[in-house]
Design an enzyme around this catalytic site. Sequence first.
Site, mmCIF file in Angstrom:
data_model
loop_
_atom_site.group_PDB
_atom_site.id
_atom_site.type_symbol
_atom_site.label_atom_id
_atom_site.label_comp_id
_atom_site.label_asym_id
_atom_site.label_seq_id
_atom_site.Cartn_x
_atom_site.Cartn_y
_atom_site.Cartn_z
ATOM 1 N N SER A 87 -5.623 -10.005 -11.270
ATOM 2 C CA SER A 87 -5.231 -9.519 -12.573
ATOM 3 C C SER A 87 -6.164 -9.784 -13.751
ATOM 4 C CB SER A 87 -3.866 -9.673 -12.855
ATOM 5 O OG SER A 87 -3.685 -9.027 -14.389
ATOM 6 N N ALA B 22 0.856 -0.997 0.042
ATOM 7 C CA ALA B 22 0.173 0.079 0.116
ATOM 8 C C ALA B 22 0.971 1.133 -0.027
ATOM 9 C CB ALA B 22 -0.941 -0.015 1.156
ATOM 10 N N TYR C 14 3.899 -14.788 -13.701
ATOM 11 C CA TYR C 14 2.705 -13.841 -13.220
ATOM 12 C C TYR C 14 1.389 -14.419 -13.496
ATOM 13 C CZ TYR C 14 0.560 -9.287 -12.584
ATOM 14 O OH TYR C 14 -0.392 -8.344 -12.123
ATOM 15 N N LYS D 258 -1.609 -15.254 -10.895
ATOM 16 C CA LYS D 258 -2.993 -14.540 -10.842
ATOM 17 C C LYS D 258 -4.032 -15.485 -11.148
ATOM 18 C CE LYS D 258 -0.988 -10.731 -9.718
ATOM 19 N NZ LYS D 258 -1.280 -10.045 -8.504
HETATM 20 N N1 LIG Z 1 -0.806 -2.042 -12.538
HETATM 21 C C1 LIG Z 1 -1.244 -2.711 -13.041
HETATM 22 O O1 LIG Z 1 -1.532 -2.615 -14.497
HETATM 23 C C2 LIG Z 1 -2.003 -3.945 -12.594
HETATM 24 C C3 LIG Z 1 -2.910 -4.683 -13.148
HETATM 25 C C4 LIG Z 1 -3.604 -5.726 -12.638
HETATM 26 C C5 LIG Z 1 -3.149 -6.315 -11.349
HETATM 27 N N2 LIG Z 1 -2.318 -5.645 -10.785
HETATM 28 C C6 LIG Z 1 -1.943 -5.934 -9.406
HETATM 29 O O2 LIG Z 1 -1.959 -5.120 -8.528
HETATM 30 C C7 LIG Z 1 -1.292 -5.146 -7.321
HETATM 31 C C8 LIG Z 1 -0.462 -3.876 -7.115
HETATM 32 O O3 LIG Z 1 0.390 -3.494 -7.977
HETATM 33 P P1 LIG Z 1 0.583 -1.992 -8.526
HETATM 34 O O4 LIG Z 1 0.284 -1.958 -10.047
HETATM 35 O O5 LIG Z 1 0.064 -1.127 -7.826
HETATM 36 O O6 LIG Z 1 2.293 -2.241 -8.507
HETATM 37 P P2 LIG Z 1 3.363 -1.203 -7.552
HETATM 38 O O7 LIG Z 1 4.761 -1.693 -7.936
HETATM 39 O O8 LIG Z 1 3.152 0.223 -8.020
HETATM 40 O O9 LIG Z 1 2.904 -1.293 -6.187
HETATM 41 C C9 LIG Z 1 3.197 -2.559 -5.557
HETATM 42 C C10 LIG Z 1 3.692 -2.401 -4.142
HETATM 43 O O10 LIG Z 1 3.940 -3.726 -3.399
HETATM 44 C C11 LIG Z 1 4.996 -3.654 -2.554
HETATM 45 N N3 LIG Z 1 5.738 -4.940 -2.458
HETATM 46 C C12 LIG Z 1 6.410 -5.523 -3.618
HETATM 47 N N4 LIG Z 1 6.761 -6.831 -3.165
HETATM 48 C C13 LIG Z 1 6.282 -6.763 -1.585
HETATM 49 C C14 LIG Z 1 6.446 -7.921 -0.653
HETATM 50 N N5 LIG Z 1 7.242 -8.715 -0.629
HETATM 51 N N6 LIG Z 1 6.081 -7.447 0.492
HETATM 52 C C15 LIG Z 1 5.179 -6.275 0.851
HETATM 53 N N7 LIG Z 1 4.878 -5.514 -0.309
HETATM 54 C C16 LIG Z 1 5.406 -5.709 -1.347
HETATM 55 C C17 LIG Z 1 5.925 -2.583 -3.581
HETATM 56 O O11 LIG Z 1 6.948 -2.131 -2.504
HETATM 57 C C18 LIG Z 1 4.772 -1.622 -3.981
HETATM 58 O O12 LIG Z 1 4.753 -0.500 -2.814
HETATM 59 C C19 LIG Z 1 -0.108 -6.372 -7.588
HETATM 60 O O13 LIG Z 1 -0.499 -7.741 -7.126
HETATM 61 C C20 LIG Z 1 -0.263 -6.652 -9.236
HETATM 62 O O14 LIG Z 1 -0.114 -7.542 -9.696
HETATM 63 C C21 LIG Z 1 -1.649 -4.531 -11.327
#
Ligand SMILES: NC(=O)c1ccc[n+]([C@@H]2O[C@H](COP(=O)([O-])OP(=O)(O)OC[C@H]3O[C@@H](n4cnc5c(N)ncnc54)[C@H](O)[C@@H]3O)[C@@H](O)[C@H]2O)c1
Length: 246
Positions: free
Chosen positions: A140, A13, A153, A157
Amino acid sequence: MKVSGKIALVTGAAQGLGKAFAAALLENGAKVLICDVNSETGEATLKTFQEKYGENNVMFVRADVTSQAQMEAVFHQVRERFGGLDIMSNNAGIVGEASDVWEKTVDVNLKGVIRGTNLALDLMRQDKGGRGGVIINTASIAGVMPVRGFEVYTATKHGIVGFTRSWAENPLCLDNGVRMNALCPSMADTTLVPRDAADFVKYYENHGLMSPEYVAEGFMDLIQDDSKNGAVLKMMQKVGKVYMEY
Ligand SMILES: NC(=O)c1ccc[n+]([C@@H]2O[C@H](COP(=O)([O-])OP(=O)(O)OC[C@H]3O[C@@H](n4cnc5c(N)ncnc54)[C@H](O)[C@@H]3O)[C@@H](O)[C@H]2O)c1
């Protein structure tokens, strides 16, 4: 579920979607523990949230979702400082396919969600003294369709979707007031999205990138609508919100 006055925990977060989810929960009157492995960004986000939503309504705990001990400490904090847990967002995730990182992708994306779900269930179950609650697992669009070049990945998911739907049917959840849903966004504007891979550039030029705030609207729907259990919500810029029919 009415969010005002509830207690929530969001992993990953510090930034991106998790930050937008935490903001939406705070905006609606919840107390939120934000958890992330990145303490610098996490502390900065905490400061912003405290200024906007009040010092005592949000806290940050640095923890890695791959560590059982660290995550147990996070759940201990939410219970001790906020007094329980009503909303769990297992959101932390990474992208990494190469031979030296793919196992970490499984550890964070899939095992991290399983760990967070198990710990949340323990706190929420009414037969163990909890109040019930709702668990939202961030999958996702790759949880419901193939994504070439991102096989690991995509496997994690798909795993999250199957795990969430299976738990949602389990009497242990049904009889103890716990709902569980999976959120399946297409591409959103965060640092996770590769800006250089040709397939991705083509995809978001055609389909657009969602704002994290828009994705948070779907996240809030899955929490607030008590009829949603085992729901899988796809979100795409040009199509909007679509619940999967199975
Ligand atoms: N951005 C997209 O297009 C998208 C689409 C579908 C799903 N998602 C999913 O949404 C979720 C959030 O992704 P996002 O896009 O906000 O990415 P992001 O990289 O902006 O944020 C992810 C956060 O997770 C933290 N993190 C990573 N590894 C960690 C760990 N081992 N323990 C605790 N925290 C950890 C990071 O430090 C970062 O703050 C992920 O599960 C991602 O797969 C993202």
